[in-house]
Design a protein around this motif. Sequence first.
Motif, PDB file in Angstrom:
ATOM      1  N   SER A  13      27.718   5.765  76.708  1.00  0.00           N
ATOM      2  CA  SER A  13      27.988   6.368  75.350  1.00  0.00           C
ATOM      3  C   SER A  13      29.136   5.904  74.895  1.00  0.00           C
ATOM      4  N   ILE A  14      28.965   5.589  73.422  1.00  0.00           N
ATOM      5  CA  ILE A  14      29.923   5.042  72.754  1.00  0.00           C
ATOM      6  C   ILE A  14      30.907   6.269  71.770  1.00  0.00           C
ATOM      7  N   GLU A  15      31.932   6.466  72.305  1.00  0.00           N
ATOM      8  CA  GLU A  15      32.874   7.359  71.784  1.00  0.00           C
ATOM      9  C   GLU A  15      33.629   6.884  70.616  1.00  0.00           C
ATOM     10  N   VAL A  16      33.641   7.750  69.643  1.00  0.00           N
ATOM     11  CA  VAL A  16      34.513   7.312  68.285  1.00  0.00           C
ATOM     12  C   VAL A  16      35.940   8.096  68.438  1.00  0.00           C
ATOM     13  N   ARG A  26      42.560  -2.738  58.592  1.00  0.00           N
ATOM     14  CA  ARG A  26      42.886  -3.285  60.088  1.00  0.00           C
ATOM     15  C   ARG A  26      41.775  -3.307  60.785  1.00  0.00           C
ATOM     16  N   LYS A  27      41.577  -4.132  61.690  1.00  0.00           N
ATOM     17  CA  LYS A  27      40.530  -4.244  62.731  1.00  0.00           C
ATOM     18  C   LYS A  27      40.840  -3.790  64.048  1.00  0.00           C
ATOM     19  N   VAL A  28      40.023  -2.931  64.857  1.00  0.00           N
ATOM     20  CA  VAL A  28      40.376  -2.164  66.160  1.00  0.00           C
ATOM     21  C   VAL A  28      39.398  -2.861  67.023  1.00  0.00           C
ATOM     22  N   GLU A  29      39.916  -3.182  68.354  1.00  0.00           N
ATOM     23  CA  GLU A  29      39.316  -3.694  69.391  1.00  0.00           C
ATOM     24  C   GLU A  29      38.748  -2.629  70.134  1.00  0.00           C
ATOM     25  N   SER A  30      37.550  -2.728  70.533  1.00  0.00           N
ATOM     26  CA  SER A  30      36.743  -1.968  71.448  1.00  0.00           C
ATOM     27  C   SER A  30      37.280  -1.903  72.841  1.00  0.00           C
ATOM     28  N   PHE A  31      37.165  -0.764  73.491  1.00  0.00           N
ATOM     29  CA  PHE A  31      37.633  -0.582  75.117  1.00  0.00           C
ATOM     30  C   PHE A  31      36.511  -0.312  75.843  1.00  0.00           C
ATOM     31  N   ILE A  32      36.310  -0.877  76.967  1.00  0.00           N
ATOM     32  CA  ILE A  32      35.098  -0.738  77.785  1.00  0.00           C
ATOM     33  C   ILE A  32      35.846  -0.260  79.251  1.00  0.00           C
ATOM     34  N   ARG A  84      28.815  -5.068  60.222  1.00  0.00           N
ATOM     35  CA  ARG A  84      29.939  -5.768  61.077  1.00  0.00           C
ATOM     36  C   ARG A  84      31.266  -5.432  60.730  1.00  0.00           C
ATOM     37  N   TRP A  85      31.488  -5.630  59.531  1.00  0.00           N
ATOM     38  CA  TRP A  85      32.949  -5.210  58.972  1.00  0.00           C
ATOM     39  C   TRP A  85      33.329  -3.679  59.192  1.00  0.00           C
ATOM     40  N   GLU A  86      32.132  -2.813  59.041  1.00  0.00           N
ATOM     41  CA  GLU A  86      32.730  -1.533  59.423  1.00  0.00           C
ATOM     42  C   GLU A  86      32.817  -1.081  60.914  1.00  0.00           C
ATOM     43  N   LEU A  87      31.939  -1.728  61.623  1.00  0.00           N
ATOM     44  CA  LEU A  87      31.978  -1.354  63.092  1.00  0.00           C
ATOM     45  C   LEU A  87      33.479  -2.084  63.456  1.00  0.00           C
ATOM     46  N   PRO A 118      37.632   2.750  65.723  1.00  0.00           N
ATOM     47  CA  PRO A 118      38.244   3.159  66.960  1.00  0.00           C
ATOM     48  C   PRO A 118      37.101   3.665  67.933  1.00  0.00           C
ATOM     49  N   ARG A 119      36.715   2.707  69.013  1.00  0.00           N
ATOM     50  CA  ARG A 119      35.428   3.162  69.822  1.00  0.00           C
ATOM     51  C   ARG A 119      35.640   2.488  71.374  1.00  0.00           C
TER      52      ARG A 119
END
Length: 591
Positions: free
Chosen positions: A170-173, A181-187, A221-224, A228-229
């Motif tokens: 599940s991908i949680e926003v 600014r870009k946001v790094e994803s967390f796993i 890709r720019w939007e993703l 924050p996810r």
Amino acid sequence: MFTPRDIDDLLAELMSAVHGDARNLVYAEHASLILHYCIATLEPSVYHSYLKLNAYPLLEALTPESVSILNYSTLRVLPELLDEIVRVEPSISREKIEELESSIQKNLDFYSCVLGLMDEKELSIDMSRQLRSYSDSSSSSMINLVLVSTLASKGGSQFNLGKVLPGRLSIEVTGEGSLFRKVESFISFDKRIREENDPFSKQLEESVSFAERSVGGRYGRWELDRIPRVYRFGISDSSGGRDWAEFFTGGSAGLAFALISMADVEKLSNLRLRHRIRRNTAFTGGIDREGNVLPVDDADMPLKTRAVFHSPCSRLVLPEQNMPAARKELEKLLHQYPGGKLELRPVSNIAQVYSDSSIVERFRTPAIRVLGKRARIWRKHLFSAAAVFLIFLFYVLIPRLDHNTVRCEFDGTTIDFYNRFNHNFHSFSPGYFICNIENNYDGIDSKSYRLYDQIDVTGDGENEILFISVASDSNATKPAGRIHTHLFDNSGKLMNHIPLWDSLLIKAGEIKRPFADFTYCQDRVADLDEDGLMELVIASVHIEFSPSLTAVVSFKEESYRIYIHGGHLKRLATGDFNRDGRQDMVLGGVR
């Protein structure tokens, strides 16, 4: 044969693996196999002590719900093991044992049906419904993983287990999008702690990275990158599957998690075309940065193959390098269970899997749903009004004004034309039945259609779309009938339609016979007369495989010429073979 000392070592190793928790389902499953071995080989005076020591923890871990995810080999030994436990410990509740035995028998019937030993009509209603759900359902957030759990002690290999478990994502926003600014994803993976240089954690990171790089279009890709996810992976089973989460030690889940990441991340993209993984397929193998599928340890393949064979899954996708080991094990299983079914699908790159409609189902989501999700993510931003307007413009107006074909798709009845926005702006139906749309273009088998997407036939610098098809009888089992060619311009407009011969009088022996119902085997597009315009060459055979006809179609003149051969010509090649500067044709065949 194991001695009591060996059994002690195996149980001690197992207890250490589950951190001393004998109620862990992993312990219960391995211990059941070990204890059953003790009953079969050791004296009662020896194995009674093992049963007394493990009876209560084992029964705490085994519930009617947890029994449903047990390995088939474990299920088969449990009835005898439970009977012996009751004899050794008469104080154990008989009601508890009967409840377990009932659940075990239902699941054994389920697996007997999977292995072709029992008819589905004999299953209970809930088990029959569960079996059918594997062939009918698909998901963008769940996928079947193949896990191997081993005991490293000397001689412990016969107690190793392979399991098919449903992995989930599940991908949680977790916040609003940002324009600047870009946001790094967390796993994360259940409660597992990520450790440095952990192969499993590295495969999770590689899976997510590959999925995010695969998002369609630069804007997607720019939007993703600005949302924050959190990617929350795990084992999707409330009946005890979580106990197995920490036993993923290698990178064999990389392919599965990359596929499910690609399917789930599409929900955060601007694409309407989405994908779901079919539930009847299990996966094993890692991936690298380029999406190449990496092999797993060949020593684990027999266990993995056996686990999928004994499961409701009818297909195993695996690395090409592991195919020999898997095929060898499958041959043994089919000899033992002739009614069992399992398709092995070797792959070298994840793109082979994601584009295969028998494994990954494609569907469209309504545009209003995509717009709604975009608006929620950016709802409190200073530029939300402008963002909503731009999204509306992007999704509704521009795609419908752009009639330049980027790609085409054919589903057996209709050709759909798509522009660069992935919008289906035009459709065309040939108006006749086309049989067998699963063509293998690399072989010489009969073809029922070919769709040349973006090819300059007329020599004017603009791409056209060429469609070759065979109008066949809806009751036919072979793609045979009248051959048609359709040529479209870049906007999807039909430029010409040339139906080839309806029937031909061809000399057969001393008489002329009418021949119809042809099917084509090979086709080539080439400028044969060097006038800058392409011609189409089709090698075809009669449904009875004799005679053979080769047709050269001129789109400029909207006509064709044929060459008839009484034998069996199926191979076709074009090129300047005699080096005279002109294109030649070579036909070959068998018999």
